[in-house]
Design a protein around this motif. Structure first.
Motif, PDB file in Angstrom:
ATOM      1  N   GLU A 407       0.831  -1.202   0.000  1.00 57.78           N
ATOM      2  CA  GLU A 407       0.000   0.000   0.000  1.00 57.78           C
ATOM      3  C   GLU A 407       0.865   1.252   0.000  1.00 57.78           C
ATOM      4  O   GLU A 407       0.558   2.251  -0.660  1.00 57.78           O
ATOM      5  N   PHE A 408       1.964   1.172   0.724  1.00 57.34           N
ATOM      6  CA  PHE A 408       2.874   2.320   0.758  1.00 57.34           C
ATOM      7  C   PHE A 408       3.469   2.570  -0.630  1.00 57.34           C
ATOM      8  O   PHE A 408       3.469   3.699  -1.140  1.00 57.34           O
ATOM      9  N   LEU A 409       3.963   1.506  -1.260  1.00 51.17           N
ATOM     10  CA  LEU A 409       4.601   1.680  -2.578  1.00 51.17           C
ATOM     11  C   LEU A 409       3.587   2.169  -3.614  1.00 51.17           C
ATOM     12  O   LEU A 409       3.928   2.911  -4.538  1.00 51.17           O
ATOM     13  N   GLU A 410       2.341   1.763  -3.432  1.00 52.28           N
ATOM     14  CA  GLU A 410       1.272   2.273  -4.292  1.00 52.28           C
ATOM     15  C   GLU A 410       1.220   3.792  -4.183  1.00 52.28           C
ATOM     16  O   GLU A 410       1.124   4.505  -5.195  1.00 52.28           O
ATOM     17  N   SER A 411       1.313   4.297  -2.953  1.00 53.29           N
ATOM     18  CA  SER A 411       1.239   5.749  -2.756  1.00 53.29           C
ATOM     19  C   SER A 411       2.486   6.447  -3.310  1.00 53.29           C
ATOM     20  O   SER A 411       2.407   7.581  -3.788  1.00 53.29           O
ATOM     21  N   VAL A 412       3.603   5.753  -3.283  1.00 51.92           N
ATOM     22  CA  VAL A 412       4.812   6.334  -3.899  1.00 51.92           C
ATOM     23  C   VAL A 412       4.613   6.448  -5.411  1.00 51.92           C
ATOM     24  O   VAL A 412       4.918   7.477  -6.025  1.00 51.92           O
ATOM     25  N   ARG A 413       4.070   5.386  -6.001  1.00 54.50           N
ATOM     26  CA  ARG A 413       3.845   5.395  -7.458  1.00 54.50           C
ATOM     27  C   ARG A 413       2.859   6.490  -7.857  1.00 54.50           C
ATOM     28  O   ARG A 413       3.012   7.133  -8.899  1.00 54.50           O
ATOM     29  N   GLU A 414       1.861   6.691  -7.030  1.00 57.27           N
ATOM     30  CA  GLU A 414       0.879   7.723  -7.315  1.00 57.27           C
ATOM     31  C   GLU A 414       1.537   9.097  -7.320  1.00 57.27           C
ATOM     32  O   GLU A 414       1.285   9.934  -8.164  1.00 57.27           O
ATOM     33  N   ARG A 415       2.389   9.290  -6.337  1.00 56.58           N
ATOM     34  CA  ARG A 415       3.016  10.601  -6.160  1.00 56.58           C
ATOM     35  C   ARG A 415       4.150  10.818  -7.162  1.00 56.58           C
ATOM     36  O   ARG A 415       4.385  11.935  -7.607  1.00 56.58           O
ATOM     37  N   PHE A 416       4.872   9.740  -7.493  1.00 54.54           N
ATOM     38  CA  PHE A 416       5.997   9.860  -8.438  1.00 54.54           C
ATOM     39  C   PHE A 416       5.815   8.843  -9.573  1.00 54.54           C
ATOM     40  O   PHE A 416       6.545   7.839  -9.623  1.00 54.54           O
ATOM     41  N   PRO A 417       4.885   9.099 -10.469  1.00 60.02           N
ATOM     42  CA  PRO A 417       4.579   8.100 -11.496  1.00 60.02           C
ATOM     43  C   PRO A 417       5.819   7.799 -12.345  1.00 60.02           C
ATOM     44  O   PRO A 417       6.572   8.706 -12.698  1.00 60.02           O
ATOM     45  N   GLY A 418       6.008   6.513 -12.604  1.00 57.04           N
ATOM     46  CA  GLY A 418       7.097   6.106 -13.485  1.00 57.04           C
ATOM     47  C   GLY A 418       8.470   6.041 -12.838  1.00 57.04           C
ATOM     48  O   GLY A 418       9.429   5.644 -13.474  1.00 57.04           O
ATOM     49  N   ASP A 419       8.547   6.422 -11.580  1.00 53.28           N
ATOM     50  CA  ASP A 419       9.860   6.455 -10.918  1.00 53.28           C
ATOM     51  C   ASP A 419      10.100   5.140 -10.169  1.00 53.28           C
ATOM     52  O   ASP A 419      10.127   5.095  -8.944  1.00 53.28           O
ATOM     53  N   GLU A 420      10.299   4.069 -10.939  1.00 51.14           N
ATOM     54  CA  GLU A 420      10.443   2.740 -10.309  1.00 51.14           C
ATOM     55  C   GLU A 420      11.736   2.621  -9.512  1.00 51.14           C
ATOM     56  O   GLU A 420      11.853   1.812  -8.598  1.00 51.14           O
ATOM     57  N   ASP A 421      12.706   3.442  -9.879  1.00 49.24           N
ATOM     58  CA  ASP A 421      13.948   3.442  -9.126  1.00 49.24           C
ATOM     59  C   ASP A 421      13.695   3.898  -7.687  1.00 49.24           C
ATOM     60  O   ASP A 421      14.184   3.310  -6.728  1.00 49.24           O
ATOM     61  N   ARG A 422      12.901   4.944  -7.586  1.00 47.89           N
ATOM     62  CA  ARG A 422      12.536   5.454  -6.271  1.00 47.89           C
ATOM     63  C   ARG A 422      11.753   4.396  -5.489  1.00 47.89           C
ATOM     64  O   ARG A 422      11.972   4.194  -4.296  1.00 47.89           O
ATOM     65  N   VAL A 423      10.845   3.729  -6.174  1.00 48.23           N
ATOM     66  CA  VAL A 423      10.048   2.692  -5.524  1.00 48.23           C
ATOM     67  C   VAL A 423      10.963   1.618  -4.944  1.00 48.23           C
ATOM     68  O   VAL A 423      10.788   1.184  -3.802  1.00 48.23           O
ATOM     69  N   ARG A 424      11.958   1.223  -5.723  1.00 46.15           N
ATOM     70  CA  ARG A 424      12.904   0.200  -5.236  1.00 46.15           C
ATOM     71  C   ARG A 424      13.687   0.720  -4.031  1.00 46.15           C
ATOM     72  O   ARG A 424      13.872   0.014  -3.054  1.00 46.15           O
ATOM     73  N   ARG A 425      14.131   1.968  -4.136  1.00 42.73           N
ATOM     74  CA  ARG A 425      14.904   2.555  -3.025  1.00 42.73           C
ATOM     75  C   ARG A 425      14.093   2.614  -1.736  1.00 42.73           C
ATOM     76  O   ARG A 425      14.613   2.416  -0.661  1.00 42.73           O
ATOM     77  N   MET A 426      12.801   2.924  -1.879  1.00 39.85           N
ATOM     78  CA  MET A 426      11.997   3.176  -0.674  1.00 39.85           C
ATOM     79  C   MET A 426      11.320   1.931  -0.122  1.00 39.85           C
ATOM     80  O   MET A 426      10.746   1.973   0.971  1.00 39.85           O
ATOM     81  N   SER A 427      11.382   0.838  -0.869  1.00 35.82           N
ATOM     82  CA  SER A 427      10.663  -0.358  -0.434  1.00 35.82           C
ATOM     83  C   SER A 427      11.109  -0.808   0.961  1.00 35.82           C
ATOM     84  O   SER A 427      12.300  -0.820   1.270  1.00 35.82           O
ATOM     85  N   ILE A 428      10.119  -1.153   1.789  1.00 36.71           N
ATOM     86  CA  ILE A 428      10.420  -1.672   3.126  1.00 36.71           C
ATOM     87  C   ILE A 428      11.134  -3.011   3.000  1.00 36.71           C
ATOM     88  O   ILE A 428      11.906  -3.393   3.872  1.00 36.71           O
ATOM     89  N   ILE A 429      10.875  -3.688   1.881  1.00 37.96           N
ATOM     90  CA  ILE A 429      11.549  -4.965   1.638  1.00 37.96           C
ATOM     91  C   ILE A 429      12.752  -4.736   0.739  1.00 37.96           C
ATOM     92  O   ILE A 429      12.620  -4.281  -0.400  1.00 37.96           O
ATOM     93  N   GLN A 430      13.903  -5.077   1.257  1.00 39.30           N
ATOM     94  CA  GLN A 430      15.137  -4.991   0.479  1.00 39.30           C
ATOM     95  C   GLN A 430      15.276  -6.270  -0.337  1.00 39.30           C
ATOM     96  O   GLN A 430      14.906  -7.340   0.121  1.00 39.30           O
ATOM     97  N   GLU A 431      15.807  -6.153  -1.566  1.00 37.95           N
ATOM     98  CA  GLU A 431      16.081  -7.351  -2.369  1.00 37.95           C
ATOM     99  C   GLU A 431      17.552  -7.720  -2.218  1.00 37.95           C
ATOM    100  O   GLU A 431      18.387  -6.853  -2.022  1.00 37.95           O
ATOM    101  N   ASN A 432      17.849  -8.997  -2.351  1.00 41.34           N
ATOM    102  CA  ASN A 432      19.251  -9.465  -2.413  1.00 41.34           C
ATOM    103  C   ASN A 432      20.163  -9.009  -1.286  1.00 41.34           C
ATOM    104  O   ASN A 432      20.949  -8.100  -1.488  1.00 41.34           O
ATOM    105  N   PRO A 433      20.182  -9.573  -0.154  1.00 43.51           N
ATOM    106  CA  PRO A 433      19.246 -10.608   0.250  1.00 43.51           C
ATOM    107  C   PRO A 433      17.925  -9.991   0.702  1.00 43.51           C
ATOM    108  O   PRO A 433      17.895  -8.877   1.209  1.00 43.51           O
TER     109      PRO A 433
END
Ligand code: 26Q
Length: 829
Positions: A407-433
């Motif tokens: 739900e949070f990332l949804e709100s990020v996308r709404e506020r910054f459309p197309g900025d998937e880099d930002r979405v990745r940076r802000m995600s509560i879940i980190q990838e790798n690991p």
């Protein structure tokens, strides 16, 4: 199940009577004391040990405070208002006896009462083993905050963990740190009240199941095992105000199922092992202060204590018919770093799964109930929990975190459309690991996020959480740390306190800005003399202590230059050591004459995390250098190195009042605040320090003339890092530095094994993450200014007095007012 009080209303007049305090006379005190000795300890005075006497005295003081405690609770129940739930995995309380006597204003009576029994009250105070339930600054801050909350009469409760073993006891073997268990409960624990019948059950493991009921998705957590959380209460007395708040610490005990299992099981040993497993949860404090290892047991500790605390609050403190939609008007949970952040999905789980609220309503409540304090700037100190571990231990919580994140990332996308880099940076879940970033979770859900000093809060916004502060600038705020003047001035420095009271009158202990009234006395020669006498007497007291405690003879008449704090590379104990080695090298080779060197005793106190290799190497090196220098008779009158083992609150209380110089020399941008720095300044030591943490504010307040600033600023550090820092160029470019490092590398200080010194030195030359070599020249230059200033002892004393007079801002009472105004939305208690 809610705890039930008595089955029927009492009718006996005594049962209805409000608690009556014992009389505040020496005779009544003696009587109470002997009663406790005889009927609680079960011994007669002539046959009692010091420990018996200590326990009986503690019981006696406790009895006096008890009425305040009960009255405070009753008064708060009668007029409920919004309260603070302080959630902290650590409380580094320090000894309780002296502080309780001080708070209850019973010190003089108790001393005279003990005298009349032929007992020295100081000996009884020395008998107490301090509850060391914390690592360092963060744990001590929590202890200062609960002290101030009680003194300000703020409705609040502190929740934490009753570790059976607190911070390890440090010993040195051949100069190397060896850890011993801290059995603080061994000789009895008179300050706590166990409440085993108020135990709450805490669940772990298992899996979740979802079903649909009336078109609604219902999720159930089916845990695999559980433990009981037993509350232990401690009183937190306010300073002479008739208030006592509560600190509730949780201890793990196997549930009855375990007991039954033991009873019925053929495999008795296996059953007992299972019980031990459950009780392991609160066995020991993790002795790390910045690099969390992501150990499952640590997550168990965190969930254990916050789940118990939330349940305790909702079931015991709130009225039966309470509408949970109003929760945010009743409580604000302050998260002391990320350690208790798992409380956030726990509250969501309680509201949705247990109380049946729709997700959106639960979210609306939860997102108004928490605030988060960050205590670090080091990226490696930000806690992450692997999705594997979290999912295994708390499967339902992981699901909840995922949904919050979606739900949070949804709100990020709404506020910054197309900025998937930002979405990745802000995600509560980190990838790798794959892991949960607890600081992000706290930031997304919390109403407020605060740093612990102005500079730290600014860097938190700009460097640690920039995307978040861009999204919610209003969420971010600062509350500069503080320290309690009760323990760290009144109690630990009685002589200075008496001088202050004589000079400006009473009341400054709870209104520390009043120390400003001392300013004019900085120019009064007679006052300066008395101030110096106080310092001298405190040095004598330290000398006596170190003789008995460590068999160390502190020389007379030397400047006392102190660096006490956890051992960490960013704090740069190595920079201090390079200064010492530079002086020693200069004297040894004759490039420095004894007349050119101000006689100093360098005092270190520091524990290293047991698994922190480099920190332990540095401890060994400090001890090796100290051993060589102290054994060199040529310079006995000039250089001394003291490294008393096991630095703790008790030792701090003796060391700080005796210090002339306070070393606060972290690399700029790395120390979030520091609180030792405040304690020294308040006790009339001058600071040599970088522009870091709360040093910045100390310097602004005391003035540049009364503070020895050196080193790169944070922007300069950042610039040097960007340009590519080459430590070896500083080594090659500075003769003194090269000679000091070469002397260490030559093995001059390590009698057995010169190669050992190279681990530290090699790292400095090739890596030096915290830029020790880059700040060396500036540090040595500043130490030259220290020497020059000390040579004019009148003007040094003037500066020291101004430090005391201008540091009232650093009272933790002020910090609490700032939290109330900026974070908690509480008027004033
Ligand atoms: C985390 C996970 C697992 C195990 C241990 C830990 C852990 C425990 C303690 C991580 C950090 C700490 C303590 C941190 C600490 O003391 N930080 C200090 O906090 C002070 C109060 O705000 C500041 O003044 C210091 O600058 C900061 O270093």
């Amino acid at each position: 199940m809610r705890f039930k009080g008595p089955a029927h209303e009492p009718t006996h007049p005594l049962a209805l009577r409000a608690a009556v305090p014992a009389e505040r006379t020496v005779d009544a005190f003696v009587e109470e004391f002997l009663e406790n000795l005889n009927y609680v300890q079960g011994v007669a005075l002539p046959r009692s040990t010091i420990n018996d006497q200590y326990l009986a005295l503690a019981m006696t003081v406790r009895r006096y405070l008890m009425t305040d405690w009960m009255n405070t609770a009753r008064r708060r129940r009668g007029a409920p208002s919004k309260m603070v739930g302080y959630l902290s995995a650590e409380y580094l309380l320090g000894r309780q006896l002296g502080n309780s006597l001080l708070a209850a204003d019973l010190y003089d009576i108790a001393r005279e009462a003990m005298n009349q029994c032929g007992i020295s009250i100081d000996a009884l105070r020395a008998q107490e083993v301090e509850p060391g339930l914390g690592n360092g600054g963060l744990g001590r801050l929590a202890a200062c905050f609960v002290d101030s909350l009680a003194t300000l009469d703020v409705p609040s409760i502190g929740y934490g963990i009753r570790y059976e073993y607190g911070m390890f006891r440090q010993t040195f073997v051949d100069g190397r740190q060896v850890e011993r268990p801290d059995s603080w409960l061994f000789l009895g624990s008179p300050w706590e009240f166990p409440l085993p019948d108020r135990a709450v059950e805490i669940h772990f493991g298992g899996h979740t199941e979802s079903t649909t009921q009336d078109g609604q998705e219902i999720t159930r957590w089916l845990p695999a095992w559980n433990v009981q959380a037993i509350p232990y209460q401690l009183m937190v007395p306010g300073y002479r105000n008739g208030v006592a708040n509560t600190l509730r610490l949780w201890s793990a005990r196997a549930t009855r199922e375990f007991d039954l299992h033991i009873f019925n099981s053929g495999d008795y040993e296996e059953a007992v092992r299972a019980q031990t497993f459950a009780e392991n949860i609160t066995k020991v404090l993790y002795p790390e202060d910045s690099t969390p290892q992501g150990k499952e047991l640590r997550l168990q500790q965190q969930y254990f204590f916050v789940a118990a605390s939330l349940k305790d609050y909702i079931e015991q403190t709130l009225p039966d018919d309470f509408d949970l939609h109003n929760l945010p008007d009743q409580i604000i949970w302050q998260l002391n770093d990320t350690h208790p952040v798992i409380a956030i999905p726990e509250l969501m789980r309680l509201l949705v799964d247990e109380y049946g609220l729709p997700w959106e309503e639960a979210w609306d409540i939860t997102s108004r109930c928490f605030a988060y304090t960050c205590h670090t700037l080091l990226p490696e100190a930000l806690e992450v929990w692997s999705v594997d571990i979290l999912g295994r231990l708390l499967p339902r919580h992981l699901e909840i975190i995922y949904r919050i994140n979606d739900e949070f990332l949804e709100s990020v996308r709404e506020r910054f459309p197309g900025d998937e880099d930002r979405v990745r940076r802000m995600s509560i879940i980190q990838e790798n690991p794959r892991a949960v970033r607890m600081a992000y979770l706290a930031t997304v859900v919390g109403t407020k996020v605060n740093g612990v000093a102005e500079l730290h809060s600014q860097l938190l916004r700009d460097k640690v959480l920039p995307d978040f502060s861009e999204m919610w600038p209003e969420k971010f705020t600062n509350v500069t740390n503080g320290i309690t003047p009760r323990r760290f001035l009144r109690l630990s420095n009685g002589r200075l306190s008496d001088l202050i009271t004589e000079t400006i009158g009473e009341g400054w202990e709870t209104d520390l800005e009043r120390l400003r009234e001392l300013e004019p006395y900085a120019d009064d020669a007679a006052f300066r003399q008395r101030f110096r006498d106080v310092k001298e007497a405190n040095k004598h007291r330290l000398r006596d202590l170190l003789i008995t405690r460590d068999n160390f003879a502190l020389p007379q008449g030397q400047m006392i230059d102190v660096m006490v704090k956890r051992l960490h590379e960013y704090k740069r104990q190595m920079l201090k050591l390079l200064h010492i080695v530079t002086l020693y090298e200069g004297l040894s080779t004759g490039r420095l004459t004894p007349e050119q060197v101000t006689p100093r005793t360098f005092v270190f106190g520091a524990k290293a995390a047991p698994g922190y290799f480099m920190a332990k190497e540095i401890i060994a090196l400090i001890n090796a250098v100290g051993k060589t220098i102290n054994a060199d008779d040529r310079f006995n009158e000039i250089l001394t190195v003291a490294f008393p083992a096991n630095y703790n609150v008790t030792l701090a209380e003796k060391l700080i009042p005796a210090a002339d110089l306070s070393e606060q020399i972290s690399l700029a941008g790395k120390e979030a605040s520091g609180t030792g720095n405040m304690k020294f300044a308040l006790n009339g030591a001058l600071t040599i320090g970088t522009d870091d943490g709360a040093n910045v504010e100390i310097r602004q307040l005391v003035g540049d003339d009364n503070f020895f600033l050196f080193g790169m600023s944070e922007p300069e550090v950042a610039a040097l890092g960007e340009q590519g820092y080459v430590p070896r160029s500083f080594y090659e470019g500075n003769d003194d530095l090269r000679r000091a490092i070469d002397l260490i590398a030559s093995g001059a200080f390590t009698d057995r094994d010169g190669s050992k010194a190279w681990t530290v030195v090699g790292d400095l030359l090739n890596n030096d993450r915290f830029m020790v070599l880059a700040d060396y020249a500036s540090y040595i230059e500043a130490q030259g200014r220290v020497d020059a200033a000390y040579a004019d002892y009148e003007s040094w004393t003037r500066s020291a007095i101004l430090n005391v007079a201008r540091c009232g801002f650093f009272s933790s009472d002020r910090s609490m007012h700032d939290y109330m105004a900026r974070i908690w939305g509480i008027g004033q208690g």
